[in-house]
Design a protein around this motif. Sequence first.
Motif, short mmCIF file in Angstrom:
data_model
loop_
_atom_site.label_atom_id
_atom_site.label_comp_id
_atom_site.label_asym_id
_atom_site.label_seq_id
_atom_site.Cartn_x
_atom_site.Cartn_y
_atom_site.Cartn_z
N MET A 234 1.18 -1.14 -0.07
CA MET A 234 -0.16 0.34 -0.23
C MET A 234 0.61 1.25 0.14
N LEU A 235 0.58 2.54 -1.03
CA LEU A 235 1.70 3.35 -0.97
C LEU A 235 1.20 4.07 0.65
N ARG A 236 2.41 4.23 1.18
CA ARG A 236 2.38 5.59 2.04
C ARG A 236 2.70 7.05 1.35
N PRO A 237 1.92 8.07 2.12
CA PRO A 237 2.41 9.24 1.96
C PRO A 237 3.10 9.93 2.84
N ASN A 238 4.03 10.53 3.07
CA ASN A 238 4.99 11.19 3.67
C ASN A 238 4.27 11.62 4.57
N MET A 239 3.57 11.00 6.23
CA MET A 239 3.47 10.74 7.45
C MET A 239 4.04 12.47 8.24
N PHE A 240 5.33 13.02 7.53
CA PHE A 240 5.92 13.63 8.15
C PHE A 240 5.11 15.45 8.58
N TYR A 241 4.64 14.83 7.09
CA TYR A 241 3.67 16.83 6.61
C TYR A 241 2.78 16.72 7.65
N GLY A 242 2.46 15.44 8.39
CA GLY A 242 1.32 15.73 9.19
C GLY A 242 1.25 16.07 10.73
N GLU A 243 2.47 16.36 10.47
CA GLU A 243 3.10 17.18 11.58
C GLU A 243 3.21 18.69 11.49
N LEU A 244 3.27 19.15 10.45
CA LEU A 244 3.39 20.52 9.87
C LEU A 244 2.28 21.38 10.74
N LYS A 245 2.31 22.76 10.94
CA LYS A 245 1.17 23.40 11.90
C LYS A 245 0.05 23.67 10.77
N ASP A 246 -1.42 23.88 10.87
CA ASP A 246 -1.89 23.89 10.21
C ASP A 246 -2.27 25.12 8.94
N SER A 247 -1.53 25.74 9.43
CA SER A 247 -1.20 27.74 8.53
C SER A 247 0.03 27.65 8.25
N TYR A 248 0.27 28.85 7.28
CA TYR A 248 1.77 29.32 7.16
C TYR A 248 1.45 30.44 8.14
N LEU A 249 2.69 30.96 8.52
CA LEU A 249 2.61 32.42 9.32
C LEU A 249 1.51 33.08 7.91
N PHE A 250 2.81 34.05 6.97
CA PHE A 250 1.79 34.80 5.90
C PHE A 250 0.89 34.15 5.42
N TYR A 251 0.49 32.99 5.47
CA TYR A 251 -0.99 32.90 4.91
C TYR A 251 -2.32 33.49 6.04
N ASN A 252 -1.50 33.03 7.45
CA ASN A 252 -2.43 33.50 8.31
C ASN A 252 -2.93 35.19 8.16
N ILE A 253 -1.64 36.09 8.02
CA ILE A 253 -1.67 37.75 7.69
C ILE A 253 -2.66 38.22 6.54
N ALA A 254 -2.38 37.24 5.44
CA ALA A 254 -3.36 37.59 4.21
C ALA A 254 -4.67 37.15 4.53
N GLN A 255 -4.93 36.15 4.96
CA GLN A 255 -6.08 36.40 5.65
C GLN A 255 -7.62 37.18 6.16
N LYS A 256 -6.30 37.74 7.47
CA LYS A 256 -6.77 38.46 8.33
C LYS A 256 -6.72 40.18 7.78
N THR A 257 -5.64 40.31 6.71
CA THR A 257 -6.01 41.60 6.22
C THR A 257 -7.06 41.58 4.70
N LYS A 258 -6.87 40.30 4.66
CA LYS A 258 -8.44 40.13 3.54
C LYS A 258 -9.58 40.60 4.15
N LYS A 259 -9.79 39.89 4.99
CA LYS A 259 -10.75 40.03 6.06
C LYS A 259 -11.03 41.81 6.39
#
Length: 394
Positions: A1-26
Amino acid sequence: MLRPNMFYGELKDSYLFYNIAQKTKKYLEENEGTHLYRMGIGDVSLPLCDAVIKALHEAAEDQADKSKFNGYMPECGAPFLRNAIAEHYRARGVQLADDEVFVSSGASDELGDILDLFDRENSSLIIEPAYPAYVDANIMGGRKIVHLPSGRENGFLPLPDDSTKADLIYICSPNNPTGAVFSKEQLKAWVDFANRNGSVILFDAAYEAFIEDEDLPRSIFEIDGARTCAIEICSLSKTAGFTGTRLGYTVIPHDLERLCMNFNRMWVRNRTTKTNGVSYIIQKGGSAVFTPEGQKQIRENIAVYKNNAKVLMKALDKLGIWYTGGKNAPYIWMECPDKMGSWDFFDLLLHKAQIVGTPGEGFGKCGEGYFRFSTFGSPEDTEEAAARLLKLLG
């Protein structure tokens, strides 16, 4: 069975600058037509200098001429650009061979790709606050991360001690996000530590062109012993405005070896396997940066950003707010007033002064309570933002 790179699951849900972009967009959706004074993300605002534009046009014309046309470029970089970069180092007293320089599509790409050279079992020491990609790239690779906190007490420039244990060591100087710069004596301590322990320093020199104090090192290879323990990764993004053009370079000395494996030769093998090189047009543009005319013109652009820093520092001095950076770096790292949290301060600036900066918490736990300003905005916006800071916090 194919296994994805499970370490991606340890990353934070969102990136710093994505959060900033969402706040400024709103905010903009709720306040249509409002002008924001953006001093958050480290993107440049000035265009490419004339010498680079001229070289890009000439290179584009070459591609229309059969006798001058270029297809695939050498994977490790065009000889003319590798030589220009090496000569640039040699003029500053750092002796490099041309084939110790590798042309890349930018420092961010290279900081992730370079991990191919090291076993997954190697641990990575990251001085925090830190550029988030250092952490995320190592999480994706499944490596153990050693977090070395820094703070106001050491000027955000920590040194190793006997308790420090790590195989890879990330050092960014001038630092992103703090703007702090290691002295030659401080870098020597890290170089000696790396050589004693068989570690390798990954030296991020993306902001070296902003150093104005002559006694501060712009390259790790100004330090005795660095050729046997360091890799330097640099970029033309902030030096010459190549954020939208993408060009950088990596220096790997022939002397760097571990367990009879030579990292320069390994990187040649990596690049010739995984890349087809950077385009001819972009490399010709990059080579113009290292001409006398190009150096003069990029220094003029850098002077604009450094003057922006002076404007912001003057405002913070008037307010009595502690900060570091600014003089030798394009970032100012300030302590949030009244012991505010960094995201709370972000919201205050956005809603009360229409200023966008970067919360320190996004760069690691010890960034909480601090805030980063980029000095890459326009002079007009920077002047107005400084005035608004004085009005809001005075």
